[in-house]
Design a protein around this motif. Sequence first.
Motif, PDB file in Angstrom:
ATOM      1  N   ARG A   1       0.834  -1.197   0.000  1.00  0.00           N
ATOM      2  CA  ARG A   1       0.000   0.000   0.000  1.00  0.00           C
ATOM      3  C   ARG A   1       0.872   1.252   0.000  1.00  0.00           C
ATOM      4  O   ARG A   1       1.838   1.349   0.752  1.00  0.00           O
ATOM      5  CB  ARG A   1      -0.903  -0.013   1.232  1.00  0.00           C
ATOM      6  N   HIS A   2       0.531   2.201  -0.855  1.00  0.00           N
ATOM      7  CA  HIS A   2       1.240   3.480  -1.010  1.00  0.00           C
ATOM      8  C   HIS A   2       2.603   3.337  -1.698  1.00  0.00           C
ATOM      9  O   HIS A   2       3.336   4.327  -1.800  1.00  0.00           O
ATOM     10  CB  HIS A   2       1.433   4.193   0.336  1.00  0.00           C
ATOM     11  N   VAL A   3       2.961   2.138  -2.129  1.00  0.00           N
ATOM     12  CA  VAL A   3       4.188   1.972  -2.915  1.00  0.00           C
ATOM     13  C   VAL A   3       3.832   2.250  -4.373  1.00  0.00           C
ATOM     14  O   VAL A   3       3.011   1.550  -4.962  1.00  0.00           O
ATOM     15  CB  VAL A   3       4.768   0.552  -2.771  1.00  0.00           C
ATOM     16  N   THR A   4       4.418   3.282  -4.947  1.00  0.00           N
ATOM     17  CA  THR A   4       4.050   3.708  -6.296  1.00  0.00           C
ATOM     18  C   THR A   4       4.869   2.981  -7.356  1.00  0.00           C
ATOM     19  O   THR A   4       6.014   2.577  -7.118  1.00  0.00           O
ATOM     20  CB  THR A   4       4.255   5.224  -6.464  1.00  0.00           C
ATOM     21  N   LYS A   5       4.262   2.850  -8.519  1.00  0.00           N
ATOM     22  CA  LYS A   5       4.947   2.228  -9.649  1.00  0.00           C
ATOM     23  C   LYS A   5       5.930   3.216 -10.275  1.00  0.00           C
ATOM     24  O   LYS A   5       5.796   4.428 -10.131  1.00  0.00           O
ATOM     25  CB  LYS A   5       3.934   1.778 -10.696  1.00  0.00           C
TER      26      LYS A   5
END
Length: 252
Positions: free
Chosen positions: A191-195
């Motif tokens: 969660r909240h880890v962006t690509k």
Amino acid sequence: MPRVKLTKTIVAGAQPGETDIELRDTLVPGFFCKVTPTGRKVFMLQYRTNSGKRRKPSLGLFGELTVEQARTLAQDLLADVRRGNDPSGQKARDRQAPTVKDLCKRFMEDHCIPHNKPLTQKKNQYHIDKYLLPSMGTLKVHEVERADILALMKRLEKTPTQANRILACVRKMFNLAELWGYRPDGTNPCRHVTKFPEKGKTRLLTDKEMILLFRQLEKTEEEEFEHPSPILGIRLQFEGRTGFWKYPPKLR
């Protein structure tokens, strides 16, 4: 089972017998030192949970812990028990909790193989074997944190497209971990880890695709479904060229 105030002198001087000997402390209820027939001396704590279960966890060996250190550990555990917890039982449950390796195995067997195409199965298994198991395979599923996922993404930053595919796989895996009861709801570490941003892809159209495209353009022109300007724009892009087509990012 003699009851004495445990001290360094008392424990060091205790002699082994034919069976285990328990030297019970008079200061902390349930705290004792067990002397085995081989002379091994182990600090332990006996307590009952709120549900009545009897626990007898070891705290450490005499020599590795002093009497005072072991007594402090016993007091801390008893305080936890009074709050309604079961520290020894929780420790046992943690040891039996599934690892990321276990999660990966179930993910492939219960989700990927039944629901994904063979090529996707092959790619996911490759990602698992190449990246996930070496970096976090031995971690318990409930121990994995966002920092672990960010560290994995950092190692893959030079291959952003691959990194994003791996992130999607891991995110799905930990969503299922919540469904299967391996983690509390709403704790997915992705969660909240962006690509990573990806560039648009460019490829050649095949002859068959070109034929289908121009047939559709001719049909559209004949039936006048579209204003001629977009159709003309498409023709100008292709006619007289070698057939390059660049997918807009939103259509990939």
